[in-house]
Design a protein around this motif. Structure first.
Motif, PDB file in Angstrom:
ATOM      1  N   HIS A  50       0.737  -1.224   0.168  1.00 39.81           N
ATOM      2  CA  HIS A  50      -0.097  -0.048   0.108  1.00 39.81           C
ATOM      3  C   HIS A  50       0.678   1.398   0.030  1.00 39.81           C
ATOM      4  O   HIS A  50       2.131   1.244   0.559  1.00 39.81           O
ATOM      5  CB  HIS A  50      -0.756   0.153   1.133  1.00 39.81           C
ATOM      6  N   ALA A  51       0.406   2.100  -0.553  1.00 43.02           N
ATOM      7  CA  ALA A  51       0.757   3.673  -0.434  1.00 43.02           C
ATOM      8  C   ALA A  51       0.928   4.111   0.709  1.00 43.02           C
ATOM      9  O   ALA A  51       0.029   3.887   1.589  1.00 43.02           O
ATOM     10  CB  ALA A  51       0.243   4.658  -1.559  1.00 43.02           C
ATOM     11  N   PRO A  52       1.939   4.592   1.648  1.00 43.16           N
ATOM     12  CA  PRO A  52       1.923   5.119   2.945  1.00 43.16           C
ATOM     13  C   PRO A  52       1.030   6.305   3.252  1.00 43.16           C
ATOM     14  O   PRO A  52       0.914   7.184   2.080  1.00 43.16           O
ATOM     15  CB  PRO A  52       3.534   5.624   3.195  1.00 43.16           C
ATOM     16  N   SER A  53       0.331   6.185   4.156  1.00 38.54           N
ATOM     17  CA  SER A  53      -0.913   7.291   4.366  1.00 38.54           C
ATOM     18  C   SER A  53       0.161   8.656   4.690  1.00 38.54           C
ATOM     19  O   SER A  53       1.209   8.568   5.386  1.00 38.54           O
ATOM     20  CB  SER A  53      -1.601   6.706   5.607  1.00 38.54           C
ATOM     21  N   GLN A  54      -0.621   9.698   4.738  1.00 37.92           N
ATOM     22  CA  GLN A  54      -0.242  10.872   5.252  1.00 37.92           C
ATOM     23  C   GLN A  54       0.409  10.766   6.715  1.00 37.92           C
ATOM     24  O   GLN A  54       1.415  11.579   7.067  1.00 37.92           O
ATOM     25  CB  GLN A  54      -0.852  11.959   5.192  1.00 37.92           C
ATOM     26  N   ALA A  55      -0.333  10.330   7.468  1.00 32.22           N
ATOM     27  CA  ALA A  55      -0.088  10.199   8.948  1.00 32.22           C
ATOM     28  C   ALA A  55       1.060   9.218   9.267  1.00 32.22           C
ATOM     29  O   ALA A  55       1.835   9.430   9.873  1.00 32.22           O
ATOM     30  CB  ALA A  55      -1.350   9.301   9.624  1.00 32.22           C
ATOM     31  N   GLU A  56       1.337   8.340   8.287  1.00 27.54           N
ATOM     32  CA  GLU A  56       2.551   7.232   8.379  1.00 27.54           C
ATOM     33  C   GLU A  56       3.855   8.271   8.181  1.00 27.54           C
ATOM     34  O   GLU A  56       4.994   7.918   8.563  1.00 27.54           O
ATOM     35  CB  GLU A  56       2.496   6.111   7.438  1.00 27.54           C
ATOM     36  N   GLN A  57       3.624   9.002   6.922  1.00 22.97           N
ATOM     37  CA  GLN A  57       4.744   9.819   6.647  1.00 22.97           C
ATOM     38  C   GLN A  57       4.995  11.090   7.719  1.00 22.97           C
ATOM     39  O   GLN A  57       6.213  11.003   8.033  1.00 22.97           O
ATOM     40  CB  GLN A  57       4.471  10.354   5.096  1.00 22.97           C
ATOM     41  N   ASP A  58       4.093  11.521   8.038  1.00 25.56           N
ATOM     42  CA  ASP A  58       4.184  12.398   9.404  1.00 25.56           C
ATOM     43  C   ASP A  58       4.992  11.875  10.427  1.00 25.56           C
ATOM     44  O   ASP A  58       5.965  12.626  11.103  1.00 25.56           O
ATOM     45  CB  ASP A  58       2.928  13.133   9.546  1.00 25.56           C
ATOM     46  N   GLU A  59       4.421  10.985  10.908  1.00 19.53           N
ATOM     47  CA  GLU A  59       4.891  10.166  12.014  1.00 19.53           C
ATOM     48  C   GLU A  59       6.707   9.788  11.884  1.00 19.53           C
ATOM     49  O   GLU A  59       7.432  10.092  12.679  1.00 19.53           O
ATOM     50  CB  GLU A  59       4.512   8.692  12.487  1.00 19.53           C
ATOM     51  N   LEU A  60       7.204   9.503  10.527  1.00 22.12           N
ATOM     52  CA  LEU A  60       8.233   9.152  10.363  1.00 22.12           C
ATOM     53  C   LEU A  60       9.260  10.239  10.326  1.00 22.12           C
ATOM     54  O   LEU A  60      10.144  10.480  10.817  1.00 22.12           O
ATOM     55  CB  LEU A  60       8.623   8.487   9.134  1.00 22.12           C
ATOM     56  N   ARG A  61       8.469  11.626   9.754  1.00 25.86           N
ATOM     57  CA  ARG A  61       9.182  12.827   9.440  1.00 25.86           C
ATOM     58  C   ARG A  61       9.519  13.271  11.222  1.00 25.86           C
ATOM     59  O   ARG A  61      10.390  13.968  11.465  1.00 25.86           O
ATOM     60  CB  ARG A  61       8.402  13.655   8.802  1.00 25.86           C
ATOM     61  N   LYS A  62       8.341  13.203  11.780  1.00 27.17           N
ATOM     62  CA  LYS A  62       8.596  13.623  13.363  1.00 27.17           C
ATOM     63  C   LYS A  62       9.624  12.756  14.031  1.00 27.17           C
ATOM     64  O   LYS A  62      10.416  13.628  14.780  1.00 27.17           O
ATOM     65  CB  LYS A  62       7.251  13.379  14.103  1.00 27.17           C
ATOM     66  N   ALA A  63       9.864  11.554  13.653  1.00 22.43           N
ATOM     67  CA  ALA A  63      10.711  10.829  14.630  1.00 22.43           C
ATOM     68  C   ALA A  63      12.123  11.289  14.294  1.00 22.43           C
ATOM     69  O   ALA A  63      13.004  11.523  15.074  1.00 22.43           O
ATOM     70  CB  ALA A  63      10.589   9.151  14.237  1.00 22.43           C
TER      71      ALA A  63
END
Length: 281
Positions: A50-63
């Protein structure tokens, strides 16, 4: 590594898809920072289905932001857990790869990531290799153009035939040929060779000779000792000598730590690299 002179000439980045895997992905940037690193790279960090959701991308960026660690390298779509070695040249996966290209490029742009790696893929039984190579060129041209739009280079990597017997590129020469074809097709010159010293050695190639022959087309370097793919100093590879050779050849890019900790504990595997040399320059 007792003489750190060669290491001191380079800037290091830690691969968080193979190191600190004892922790959840979102905790690894902080662990890297605690060990003294300020730059990291990843294989494709999301599910392959699946394509990553915006939430998944935001969580990774925040980490990464919270840890103060830069994401310096990222893979296009892959699923190494299932034995795949890339989707670029695999007809059944071509559509998924093309759908992933703008996703990866946009993610790289948001992180400021400047190196994107596209694993070529395994040979497929019953499919003419020439057909796979033609498809790969089409897909890599798309990837190179997308990378160029976000100021990144496209990396083409050799793997080793011991662990990846079906992978199409198991010599440096084969990878360089693909690099040259992509650059000729795009005119952009941003396709580069990912020189993984571990894979070269496991293939029986002479990493020093590869450096000498292709230094002008190396875009990134990754290291692990041979034969067990552990940290430098645990095996047979002259990592110090090869780092010195890269310097002499004019390589100024990053060195990616892509190894498995010999004890299974990542934090214990960095003694070979003094803490003052771990922060990216």
């Amino acid at each position: 590594m007792t003489d750190v002179t060669a290491a001191a000439q380079h800037s290091f980045t830690i691969n968080l898809s193979i190191l600190f895997t004892e922790l959840p992905l979102l905790e690894r940037p902080a662990a890297a920072a605690a060990a003294g690193f300020t730059a990291a790279e990843l294989w494709w960090p999301f599910g392959a289905d699946h394509a990553p959701s915006q939430a998944e991308q935001d969580e990774l960026r925040k980490a990464f932001d919270d840890a103060g660690v830069r994401l310096t390298g990222l893979n296009f779509l892959d699923d190494l857990t299932k034995g795949a070695r890339g989707t670029v040249s695999v007809p059944a996966e071509s559509e998924r790869f093309r759908e992933n290209v703008p996703v990866t490029a946009a993610l790289a742009e948001s992180f400021g990531t400047k190196a994107l790696n596209a694993l070529y893929g395994n040979r497929v039984a019953g499919v003419d290799p020439a057909v796979q190579d033609g498809l790969a060129l089409e897909n890599l041209v798309l990837a190179a153009r997308a990378a160029h739009e976000v100021g990144a280079i496209l990396l083409i990597e050799t793997l080793n035939k011991v662990e990846s017997p079906d992978y199409a590129l198991v010599t440096a020469e084969a990878a360089i040929e693909v690099v040259d074809k992509v650059n000729a097709a795009t005119g952009l010159g941003n396709a580069r060779f990912l020189c993984d010293l571990y894979h070269l050695a496991r293939n029986g190639e002479d990493p020093a000779a590869v450096i000498d022959a292709y230094a002008d087309r190396i875009g990134h370097v990754q290291i692990a000792d041979t034969p067990a793919r552990n940290e430098p100093g645990t095996g047979e590879l002259d990592v110090e000598g090869l780092l010195a050779r890269l310097t002499a050849a004019g390589y100024t890019g990053r060195i990616g730590l892509e190894y498995k900790p010999s004890t299974g504990v990542s934090a214990d595997s960095f003694a070979w690299l003094p803490r003052e040399l771990r922060a990216a320059k």
